[in-house]
Design a protein around this motif. Structure first.
Motif, mmCIF file in Angstrom:
data_model
loop_
_atom_site.group_PDB
_atom_site.id
_atom_site.type_symbol
_atom_site.label_atom_id
_atom_site.label_comp_id
_atom_site.label_asym_id
_atom_site.label_seq_id
_atom_site.Cartn_x
_atom_site.Cartn_y
_atom_site.Cartn_z
ATOM 1 N N ASP A 170 -34.253 -2.182 9.145
ATOM 2 C CA ASP A 170 -34.215 -0.910 10.012
ATOM 3 C C ASP A 170 -33.598 0.330 9.248
ATOM 4 O O ASP A 170 -32.495 0.341 8.805
ATOM 5 C CB ASP A 170 -33.404 -1.335 11.075
ATOM 6 C CG ASP A 170 -33.203 -0.081 12.130
ATOM 7 O OD1 ASP A 170 -33.896 0.910 11.989
ATOM 8 O OD2 ASP A 170 -32.610 -0.430 13.026
ATOM 9 N N PRO A 171 -34.413 1.338 9.203
ATOM 10 C CA PRO A 171 -33.913 2.525 8.294
ATOM 11 C C PRO A 171 -32.978 3.242 9.100
ATOM 12 O O PRO A 171 -32.411 4.087 8.283
ATOM 13 C CB PRO A 171 -35.545 3.289 8.316
ATOM 14 C CG PRO A 171 -36.172 3.035 9.502
ATOM 15 C CD PRO A 171 -36.075 1.376 9.448
ATOM 16 N N GLU A 172 -32.736 2.920 10.320
ATOM 17 C CA GLU A 172 -31.755 3.677 11.076
ATOM 18 C C GLU A 172 -30.209 2.919 10.821
ATOM 19 O O GLU A 172 -29.147 3.311 11.212
ATOM 20 C CB GLU A 172 -31.906 3.738 12.710
ATOM 21 C CG GLU A 172 -33.240 4.508 12.716
ATOM 22 C CD GLU A 172 -33.129 5.974 12.004
ATOM 23 O OE1 GLU A 172 -31.889 6.516 12.469
ATOM 24 O OE2 GLU A 172 -33.910 6.423 11.763
ATOM 25 N N ALA A 217 -34.673 -12.054 4.409
ATOM 26 C CA ALA A 217 -34.141 -12.951 5.074
ATOM 27 C C ALA A 217 -32.553 -13.049 4.636
ATOM 28 O O ALA A 217 -31.821 -13.282 5.727
ATOM 29 C CB ALA A 217 -34.616 -14.525 4.611
ATOM 30 N N LEU A 218 -32.329 -12.953 3.353
ATOM 31 C CA LEU A 218 -30.613 -12.766 3.201
ATOM 32 C C LEU A 218 -30.146 -11.642 3.868
ATOM 33 O O LEU A 218 -29.079 -11.539 4.347
ATOM 34 C CB LEU A 218 -30.698 -12.725 1.600
ATOM 35 C CG LEU A 218 -30.857 -13.972 0.727
ATOM 36 C CD1 LEU A 218 -30.612 -13.835 -0.605
ATOM 37 C CD2 LEU A 218 -29.555 -14.943 1.326
ATOM 38 N N ILE A 219 -30.848 -10.520 3.853
ATOM 39 C CA ILE A 219 -30.064 -9.102 4.390
ATOM 40 C C ILE A 219 -30.015 -9.361 5.699
ATOM 41 O O ILE A 219 -28.897 -9.089 6.467
ATOM 42 C CB ILE A 219 -31.333 -8.102 4.162
ATOM 43 C CG1 ILE A 219 -31.392 -7.824 2.614
ATOM 44 C CG2 ILE A 219 -30.734 -6.965 4.889
ATOM 45 C CD1 ILE A 219 -32.419 -6.802 2.416
ATOM 46 N N ALA A 220 -31.112 -10.127 6.423
ATOM 47 C CA ALA A 220 -31.040 -10.374 7.819
ATOM 48 C C ALA A 220 -29.670 -11.105 8.259
ATOM 49 O O ALA A 220 -28.958 -11.033 9.024
ATOM 50 C CB ALA A 220 -32.300 -10.818 8.567
ATOM 51 N N ALA A 221 -29.387 -12.151 7.509
ATOM 52 C CA ALA A 221 -28.427 -13.196 7.458
ATOM 53 C C ALA A 221 -27.130 -12.359 7.356
ATOM 54 O O ALA A 221 -26.118 -12.919 8.203
ATOM 55 C CB ALA A 221 -28.437 -14.387 6.810
ATOM 56 N N TRP A 222 -27.129 -11.589 6.440
ATOM 57 C CA TRP A 222 -25.537 -11.021 6.154
ATOM 58 C C TRP A 222 -25.467 -9.845 7.246
ATOM 59 O O TRP A 222 -24.259 -9.664 7.491
ATOM 60 C CB TRP A 222 -25.880 -10.309 4.775
ATOM 61 C CG TRP A 222 -25.567 -11.317 3.547
ATOM 62 C CD1 TRP A 222 -24.674 -12.184 3.397
ATOM 63 C CD2 TRP A 222 -26.160 -11.098 2.245
ATOM 64 N NE1 TRP A 222 -24.895 -12.876 2.519
ATOM 65 C CE2 TRP A 222 -25.656 -12.200 1.674
ATOM 66 C CE3 TRP A 222 -27.186 -10.367 1.708
ATOM 67 C CZ2 TRP A 222 -26.139 -12.684 0.246
ATOM 68 C CZ3 TRP A 222 -27.562 -10.581 0.444
ATOM 69 C CH2 TRP A 222 -27.275 -11.796 -0.201
ATOM 70 N N ARG A 223 -26.536 -9.086 7.325
ATOM 71 C CA ARG A 223 -26.164 -8.172 8.519
ATOM 72 C C ARG A 223 -25.729 -8.763 9.947
ATOM 73 O O ARG A 223 -25.039 -8.392 10.794
ATOM 74 C CB ARG A 223 -27.375 -7.394 8.868
ATOM 75 C CG ARG A 223 -27.843 -6.448 7.680
ATOM 76 C CD ARG A 223 -26.607 -5.458 7.640
ATOM 77 N NE ARG A 223 -26.601 -4.481 8.675
ATOM 78 C CZ ARG A 223 -25.207 -4.062 9.151
ATOM 79 N NH1 ARG A 223 -24.063 -4.617 8.186
ATOM 80 N NH2 ARG A 223 -25.343 -3.129 9.937
#
Length: 306
Positions: A100-102, A62-68
């Motif tokens: 997302d690995p890309e 969730a944090l990664i998604a928010a930061w991205r």
């Protein structure tokens, strides 16, 4: 590899640099790379700890998604339990991430805790320093068992302690030492309703007994977050940013990182040369802004000659 080469090499370049650091941690090229990275910090480092099963990996997602979504580049270190057979990471946290690995703005590295009860691997500090020079945020998730979460304080700028409703985690938090770890407490699975509210009340009670002398006036917030519904995630991100702004005042961040670097240097000397090595080294202090990696190489050279 130089820091410029790692930067231009993207995720593949960073992966190669980390592999080389693990293979030859004392090589002059490794020390030079880490010295350069130490002198050029960009990221705010967030440490996340708490008992197993509390939902750290889901919160990490969730944090990664928010930061991205905010356009911030994120480097992640997931310290996993170790395989008894090979000593390698079991990769439980890595498999639960849905990044997302890309996406070149995200880099995730799993590391085995091995015999480190503090929930960190021996390579964590070196990897953090390198990634801190490359990303906007570095997120470190530790194994975290019992009172051994305290090691994360030595690598992170902001520490999140996760508490799960209805599991007794709030009582665990009341143990001596645990309440001194976090800058933010996160009650996970906030959608559990009354149980989450009780856990939050318990933690607030524990914090009221511990005082905030060590936090220089920062009042530790206790936030309710549901990673699945994204409830409270934006508030958590804003609170982490508020703590970063708090640290930026009066050079609190610089002083904290200097203390961390000196503590890491002393621990590294103790691991390699024992308590006698620390005694013979005498002065393990660092000048302001000095890298502990180059200093460790100097100390190690003198101790071997002696």
């Amino acid at each position: 590899m130089t820091l410029d080469e790692v930067t231009s090499g993207g995720k593949a370049g960073l992966a190669r640099a980390l592999a080389e650091m693990e293979r030859a941690p004392d090589a002059p090229a490794t020390v030079a790379l880490l010295d350069a990275a130490f002198a050029a910090p960009m990221a705010h480092v967030v440490g996340m700890t708490g008992p197993p099963g509390v939902g750290k990996s889901t919160l990490m997602n969730a944090l990664i998604a928010a930061w991205r979504q905010d356009g911030r580049r994120v480097g992640c270190i997931a310290v996993d339990p170790s395989s008894r057979r090979s000593g390698g990471a079991l990769l439980g946290d890595r498999t639960r991430l849905t990044t997302d690995p890309e996406d070149q703005g995200i880099f995730v590295r799993s590391m085995a805790a091995r015999d480190r009860l503090g929930g960190l691997s021996a390579l964590t500090v070196s990897a953090m320093v390198l990634m801190r020079a490359l990303y906007d945020v570095v997120l470190i998730e530790t194994v975290g068992v019992g009172q051994s979460e305290t090691d994360v304080v030595g690598v992170a700028d902001t520490v999140l302690f996760c508490v799960q409703p209805g599991s007794g985690d709030s009582l665990q938090f009341m143990k001596a030492g645990i309440a001194e770890i976090p800058h933010v407490v996160v009650v996970t699975k906030a959608d559990m309703g009354a149980a989450a509210q009780r856990a939050r009340a318990d933690v607030l009670g524990a914090l009221s007994l511990s005082g905030d002398e060590a936090n220089e006036g920062w009042t530790i917030p206790v936030l309710m977050v549901s990673s699945n519904t994204r409830e409270g995630v934006e508030t958590l991100v804003a609170t982490i940013d508020s703590h970063a702004a708090f640290l930026a005042k009066a050079d609190r961040l610089g002083r904290a990182r200097h203390i961390q670097a000196e503590a890491w240097l002393e621990e590294a000397v103790r691991e390699r040369f024992g308590r006698e090595g620390v005694r013979r080294a005498r002065d393990l202090s660092l000048a302001a802004g000095a890298s502990p990696f180059g200093r460790l190489a100097e100390v190690a050279s003198h101790l071997r000659i002696d």
